[in-house]
Design a protein around this motif. Structure first.
Motif, PDB file in Angstrom:
ATOM      1  N   ARG A  67      61.161  32.619  52.625  1.00 54.98           N
ATOM      2  CA  ARG A  67      60.578  33.122  53.867  1.00 54.98           C
ATOM      3  C   ARG A  67      59.062  33.038  53.773  1.00 54.98           C
ATOM      4  O   ARG A  67      58.506  32.787  52.716  1.00 54.98           O
ATOM      5  N   ALA A  68      58.402  33.241  54.897  1.00 55.15           N
ATOM      6  CA  ALA A  68      56.948  33.121  54.929  1.00 55.15           C
ATOM      7  C   ALA A  68      56.279  34.214  54.107  1.00 55.15           C
ATOM      8  O   ALA A  68      56.797  35.319  53.955  1.00 55.15           O
ATOM      9  N   VAL A  69      55.098  33.891  53.589  1.00 53.67           N
ATOM     10  CA  VAL A  69      54.341  34.827  52.767  1.00 53.67           C
ATOM     11  C   VAL A  69      54.132  36.152  53.499  1.00 53.67           C
ATOM     12  O   VAL A  69      54.317  37.236  52.933  1.00 53.67           O
ATOM     13  N   TRP A  70      53.744  36.106  54.777  1.00 56.42           N
ATOM     14  CA  TRP A  70      53.436  37.341  55.498  1.00 56.42           C
ATOM     15  C   TRP A  70      54.648  38.243  55.646  1.00 56.42           C
ATOM     16  O   TRP A  70      54.509  39.472  55.677  1.00 56.42           O
ATOM     17  N   LEU A  71      55.845  37.661  55.705  1.00 52.02           N
ATOM     18  CA  LEU A  71      57.050  38.472  55.802  1.00 52.02           C
ATOM     19  C   LEU A  71      57.311  39.234  54.508  1.00 52.02           C
ATOM     20  O   LEU A  71      57.772  40.378  54.530  1.00 52.02           O
ATOM     21  N   HIS A  72      57.014  38.597  53.371  1.00 53.81           N
ATOM     22  CA  HIS A  72      57.123  39.315  52.102  1.00 53.81           C
ATOM     23  C   HIS A  72      56.177  40.513  52.091  1.00 53.81           C
ATOM     24  O   HIS A  72      56.527  41.596  51.613  1.00 53.81           O
ATOM     25  N   ALA A  73      54.962  40.307  52.603  1.00 54.10           N
ATOM     26  CA  ALA A  73      53.986  41.402  52.643  1.00 54.10           C
ATOM     27  C   ALA A  73      54.446  42.505  53.584  1.00 54.10           C
ATOM     28  O   ALA A  73      54.305  43.700  53.286  1.00 54.10           O
ATOM     29  N   ALA A  74      55.028  42.122  54.720  1.00 57.50           N
ATOM     30  CA  ALA A  74      55.418  43.101  55.732  1.00 57.50           C
ATOM     31  C   ALA A  74      56.626  43.923  55.320  1.00 57.50           C
ATOM     32  O   ALA A  74      56.716  45.122  55.635  1.00 57.50           O
TER      33      ALA A  74
END
Length: 284
Positions: A67-74
């Motif tokens: 998954r996208a990097v930002w989704l991991h952060a979110a």
């Protein structure tokens, strides 16, 4: 969310079931539970990613472990009962493609999108205008920092609730050199004493009114981070020791390191189920 549904169900029980006289009465006063602080999380993802050097992706949108990097952060915030709002800030030029790629995720997870400005500080200022009225604390977390742990979030949230402002940071361990200005090749001017020096990370968490006042009073001098603005108001900011694994992606090779880190970190709880279309690859 499940915990809210359970509370609603409990509230509907007959009063006689809630006040069972057969239960022993404690011989000490029960402490009143304090209300849970209400947090919003801002994920700035509007940068240009110039050092990432990937023609297909900006770093928050690059695929990482499915998954996208930002989704991991979110996702470290989305399942928390104290987080009432998550805002991702993107550049105007990315708006259409971001909606195409992540529209299902945004709707499914309840993430709000904000269009940012020319500089990072402009993006945070824009996101602050979208805060819900109930929000008491604001956490700013780099969208390109995907290797956060739940324990780190717990610690920095608790510290901010106690002092009004707290950030994750790490004591500097490396030897630091200051260079002679404009020297070519770079020449050492001095070795810097690293005692008392910490490297700032995110999340950085603040009382809402402090952060709003800090941004309202900012000057043309670009802040290095959000804590710098709050410091200018005279507020003390608590340092909470983070982890060297909480890396911020800068170069494309950092994705390989982040993927290995994610393998050893505890998995975050599912935020309402799996991310729809989390494994597709449309950002090209």
């Amino acid at each position: 969310m499940a915990h809210r549904a359970a509370c609603d169900k409990l509230a509907k029980l007959p009063s006689e079931r809630l006040a069972d006289s057969s239960l022993p009465t404690p011989d000490f006063p029960l402490a009143e539970s304090s209300p849970m602080p209400r947090y919003a999380v801002i994920l700035p993802a509007a940068g240009r990613s110039e050092r990432f050097r990937d023609p297909a992706y900006k770093k928050p949108f690059a695929p990482l472990a499915g998954r996208a990097v930002w989704l991991h952060a979110a996702e470290r915030f989305l399942s928390r009962p104290d987080v009432r709002q998550v805002i991702v800030v993107i550049a105007e030029e990315d708006r259409d493609e971001f909606q195409m790629k992540f529209g299902a995720n945004l709707a499914f997870l309840g993430v709000k999108v904000c269009v940012g400005g020319a500089e990072r500080a402009d993006s945070i200022a824009a996101a602050l205008k979208l805060l819900d009225a109930e929000i008491e604390f604001v956490a700013v977390h780099d969208a390109a920092r995907p290797c956060l742990t739940d324990a780190a979030v717990d610690d920095v949230f608790a510290a901010a609730a106690n002092s009004g402002a707290a950030i994750l940071a790490m004591p500097v361990a490396a030897t630091l050199k200051r260079v002679v200005p404009d020297s070519a090749p770079p020449t050492i001017a001095e070795t810097v004493d690293r005692r008392g020096l910490w490297e700032a990370q995110t999340p950085q968490v603040f009382r809402r009114d402090w952060l709003e006042a800090a941004y309202a009073g900012r000057t043309e001098q670009a802040p290095t981070d959000d804590a710098a603005l709050v410091e200018r108001l005279g507020h003390a900011v608590t340092l909470v020791e983070g982890s060297p694994l909480n890396i911020k992606l800068t170069a494309k090779n950092d994705l390989k390191l982040a993927e290995q880190i994610l393998k050893v970190l505890p998995k975050p709880p599912a935020a309402g189920g799996a991310h729809p279309f989390g494994d597709d690859d449309l950002w090209r």
